[in-house]
Design an enzyme around this catalytic site. Structure first.
Site, PDB file in Angstrom:
ATOM      1  N   ASN A 155      97.856  47.443 -45.663  1.00  0.00           N
ATOM      2  CA  ASN A 155      98.415  46.305 -46.404  1.00  0.00           C
ATOM      3  C   ASN A 155      99.594  46.690 -47.289  1.00  0.00           C
ATOM      4  O   ASN A 155     100.428  45.843 -47.619  1.00  0.00           O
ATOM      5  CB  ASN A 155      97.308  45.595 -47.189  1.00  0.00           C
ATOM      6  CG  ASN A 155      96.413  44.783 -46.257  1.00  0.00           C
ATOM      7  OD1 ASN A 155      96.754  44.584 -45.089  1.00  0.00           O
ATOM      8  ND2 ASN A 155      95.281  44.307 -46.760  1.00  0.00           N
ATOM      9  N   GLY A 174     101.585  34.529 -44.433  1.00  0.00           N
ATOM     10  CA  GLY A 174     100.273  34.814 -43.848  1.00  0.00           C
ATOM     11  C   GLY A 174      99.663  33.473 -43.482  1.00  0.00           C
ATOM     12  O   GLY A 174      99.426  32.628 -44.360  1.00  0.00           O
ATOM     13  N   ALA A 175      99.466  33.261 -42.192  1.00  0.00           N
ATOM     14  CA  ALA A 175      98.936  31.965 -41.733  1.00  0.00           C
ATOM     15  C   ALA A 175      97.568  32.150 -41.091  1.00  0.00           C
ATOM     16  O   ALA A 175      97.241  31.523 -40.089  1.00  0.00           O
ATOM     17  CB  ALA A 175      99.924  31.314 -40.760  1.00  0.00           C
ATOM     18  N   HIS A 186      89.812  43.533 -59.239  1.00  0.00           N
ATOM     19  CA  HIS A 186      89.090  42.714 -58.273  1.00  0.00           C
ATOM     20  C   HIS A 186      88.379  43.654 -57.312  1.00  0.00           C
ATOM     21  O   HIS A 186      88.805  43.892 -56.199  1.00  0.00           O
ATOM     22  CB  HIS A 186      90.100  41.844 -57.517  1.00  0.00           C
ATOM     23  CG  HIS A 186      89.481  40.890 -56.549  1.00  0.00           C
ATOM     24  ND1 HIS A 186      88.461  40.040 -56.884  1.00  0.00           N
ATOM     25  CD2 HIS A 186      89.756  40.627 -55.250  1.00  0.00           C
ATOM     26  CE1 HIS A 186      88.140  39.297 -55.838  1.00  0.00           C
ATOM     27  NE2 HIS A 186      88.901  39.640 -54.832  1.00  0.00           N
ATOM     28  N   ILE A 241      97.341  37.412 -52.881  1.00  0.00           N
ATOM     29  CA  ILE A 241      95.888  37.394 -52.636  1.00  0.00           C
ATOM     30  C   ILE A 241      95.453  38.624 -51.826  1.00  0.00           C
ATOM     31  O   ILE A 241      94.295  39.011 -51.815  1.00  0.00           O
ATOM     32  CB  ILE A 241      95.471  36.098 -51.877  1.00  0.00           C
ATOM     33  CG1 ILE A 241      95.946  34.845 -52.632  1.00  0.00           C
ATOM     34  CG2 ILE A 241      93.967  36.051 -51.668  1.00  0.00           C
ATOM     35  CD1 ILE A 241      95.441  33.520 -52.026  1.00  0.00           C
ATOM     36  N   THR A 242      96.400  39.247 -51.142  1.00  0.00           N
ATOM     37  CA  THR A 242      96.083  40.373 -50.253  1.00  0.00           C
ATOM     38  C   THR A 242      95.380  41.509 -51.026  1.00  0.00           C
ATOM     39  O   THR A 242      95.779  41.867 -52.128  1.00  0.00           O
ATOM     40  CB  THR A 242      97.390  40.898 -49.611  1.00  0.00           C
ATOM     41  OG1 THR A 242      98.001  39.823 -48.890  1.00  0.00           O
ATOM     42  CG2 THR A 242      97.118  42.052 -48.661  1.00  0.00           C
TER      43      THR A 242
HETATM   44  N1  APR Z   1     103.873  39.606 -42.352  1.00  0.00           N
HETATM   45  C1  APR Z   1     103.341  38.361 -42.289  1.00  0.00           C
HETATM   46  N2  APR Z   1     102.081  38.115 -41.901  1.00  0.00           N
HETATM   47  C2  APR Z   1     101.332  39.161 -41.544  1.00  0.00           C
HETATM   48  C3  APR Z   1     101.807  40.491 -41.584  1.00  0.00           C
HETATM   49  C4  APR Z   1     103.155  40.692 -42.003  1.00  0.00           C
HETATM   50  N3  APR Z   1     103.694  41.905 -42.073  1.00  0.00           N
HETATM   51  N4  APR Z   1     100.820  41.307 -41.170  1.00  0.00           N
HETATM   52  C5  APR Z   1      99.758  40.528 -40.899  1.00  0.00           C
HETATM   53  N5  APR Z   1     100.063  39.234 -41.116  1.00  0.00           N
HETATM   54  C6  APR Z   1      99.235  38.035 -40.930  1.00  0.00           C
HETATM   55  C7  APR Z   1      98.322  38.106 -39.719  1.00  0.00           C
HETATM   56  O1  APR Z   1      99.038  37.820 -38.532  1.00  0.00           O
HETATM   57  C8  APR Z   1      97.286  37.026 -40.074  1.00  0.00           C
HETATM   58  O2  APR Z   1      97.637  35.762 -39.531  1.00  0.00           O
HETATM   59  O3  APR Z   1      98.367  37.860 -42.026  1.00  0.00           O
HETATM   60  C9  APR Z   1      97.329  36.958 -41.603  1.00  0.00           C
HETATM   61  C10 APR Z   1      96.047  37.349 -42.275  1.00  0.00           C
HETATM   62  O4  APR Z   1      95.107  36.411 -41.932  1.00  0.00           O
HETATM   63  P1  APR Z   1      93.559  36.760 -41.703  1.00  0.00           P
HETATM   64  O5  APR Z   1      93.456  37.964 -40.832  1.00  0.00           O
HETATM   65  O6  APR Z   1      92.862  35.509 -41.275  1.00  0.00           O
HETATM   66  O7  APR Z   1      93.082  37.210 -43.172  1.00  0.00           O
HETATM   67  P2  APR Z   1      92.647  36.287 -44.398  1.00  0.00           P
HETATM   68  O8  APR Z   1      91.185  36.048 -44.346  1.00  0.00           O
HETATM   69  O9  APR Z   1      93.558  35.129 -44.493  1.00  0.00           O
HETATM   70  O10 APR Z   1      92.881  37.305 -45.613  1.00  0.00           O
HETATM   71  C11 APR Z   1      94.161  37.816 -45.916  1.00  0.00           C
HETATM   72  O11 APR Z   1      93.607  38.138 -48.232  1.00  0.00           O
HETATM   73  O12 APR Z   1      91.595  38.112 -49.398  1.00  0.00           O
HETATM   74  C12 APR Z   1      92.558  38.894 -48.775  1.00  0.00           C
HETATM   75  O13 APR Z   1      91.258  40.770 -48.058  1.00  0.00           O
HETATM   76  C13 APR Z   1      91.986  39.648 -47.619  1.00  0.00           C
HETATM   77  O14 APR Z   1      93.837  41.135 -47.460  1.00  0.00           O
HETATM   78  C14 APR Z   1      93.216  40.006 -46.866  1.00  0.00           C
HETATM   79  C15 APR Z   1      94.106  38.783 -47.076  1.00  0.00           C
END
Ligand code: APR
Length: 319
Positions: free
Chosen positions: A96, A10-11, A176, A119-120
């Protein structure tokens, strides 16, 4: 000794912040993975170019191929969708859960010896599902929630008492979510428990109750302002857990850990104090709780159990 490898699945907002912190602290070479093409590569190159300015010297790369996480020592998972205003963490469950399946399988195939921090959200259910899908030992898969929740509690307590956050220790148990249990009696200012500070006239029960409520809704408060979920403090919290593992620090941190036989819990991920060292979660610490905290924890456990049941309903392979 070879350099450590930190893989970030997740970037997005948290992933990018994690990568910056991991590089600044030189925890190891950093691999940013995401399904979005270009995003992890672009962020990685940008971060790599911070090195000459900030004085760190680790490699930072981006990838869309799980093979590139091979041999990672630590994996931090933020893949998925974050909350938007008006959404609860639980609203993210269906989407998710599918992401956790892909991530768990990627970890299983490429980095089965890693220490995995999830963290997700919804956190307690997602870390459970990620463990199931990855098949890693329970002590090597943990959720980041309590470090963040207690950081929020400590921030508000420091403001209330007009003292340095360095002198505040606070304690949060449970899931959480809105049912988390900030425990005032185990929260202290330089060793003085919060209930004693109330007796000393430094605050009132009403004000502490309001702080506890604000802590439990702390994530939502930020979503309301920002339009998406918090990322600086969540990333900092997960990095402290990674450092505890990599440095065999034996730190006592509140984490979403697998609990079996303590706190009356029979095989569930929930927020409890644990010892983190080179074996991952080395111990779940069971502390004595008063009746109110016990009741609060029960509500929280029930909420996590409901989410796990919902996961099993959505994905038959988990049942
Ligand atoms: N595999 C890899 N990356 C993925 C996938 C997947 N199957 N599906 C989505 N992503 C990536 C997205 O492309 C995005 O870059 O996960 C990233 C999530 O980043 P953000 O949308 O910026 O979310 P963020 O604020 O980083 O939070 C991520 O953490 O705190 C929790 O509730 C929040 O569940 C959320 C997670």
């Amino acid at each position: 000794m070879a350099r450590k490898k930190i893989a970030l699945i997740g970037a997005g907002n948290i992933g990018g912040t994690l990568a910056h912190l991991a590089a600044q602290k030189e925890l190891g070479d950093v691999v940013l993975f995401d399904i979005a093409e270009g995003v992890p590569q672009g962020k990685a190159l940008d971060l790599l170019q911070c090195g000459p300015v900030e004085g760190f010297d680790v490699n930072v790369t981006g990838s869309n191929d799980y093979k590139d996480i091979a041999g990672a020592d630590v994996i931090i998972v933020t893949a998925g969708v974050p909350r938007k205003p008006g959404m609860s963490r639980d609203d993210l469950l269906g989407i998710n859960l599918k992401v956790m399946k892909a991530v768990g399988e990627g970890i299983k195939a490429n980095a089965p010896d890693a220490f995995v921090i999830c963290i997700t959200n919804p956190l307690d259910a997602m870390v459970w599902a990620l463990r199931e899908f990855s098949g890693l030992p329970h002590n090597k898969v943990v959720g980041m929630a309590g470090v963040l929740d207690s950081a929020r509690f400590s921030t508000f307590l420091a403001q209330e008492f007009g003292v340095s956050v360095r002198d505040v220790t606070s304690f949060v148990l449970g899931g959480h979510g809105d049912t988390m249990v900030p425990v005032a009696s185990y929260s202290t200012v330089k060793g003085i428990p919060v209930p004693d500070l109330i007796k000393m006239g430094r605050s009132t029960q009403e004000r502490i109750d309001a702080i506890i409520k604000r802590t439990a809704g702390g994530g939502g408060e930020i979503v309301g302002m920002l339009g998406t979920s918090a990322f600086y403090a969540p990333a900092a919290s997960a990095i402290s857990m990674a450092e505890a593992y990599l440095g065999d620090q034996k730190r006592i941190l509140p984490c979403a850990a697998f609990v079996e036989g303590k706190y009356g819990i029979d095989g569930l991920y929930v927020g409890v104090p644990v010892v983190i060292g080179s074996d991952g979660v080395e111990e779940v610490i069971e502390i004595a709780l008063d009746d109110a905290a016990k009741a609060g924890l029960k509500v929280s456990i029930d909420a996590v159990e409901e989410l796990v049941a919902a996961c099993k309903g959505i994905d038959g392979s988990l049942a």
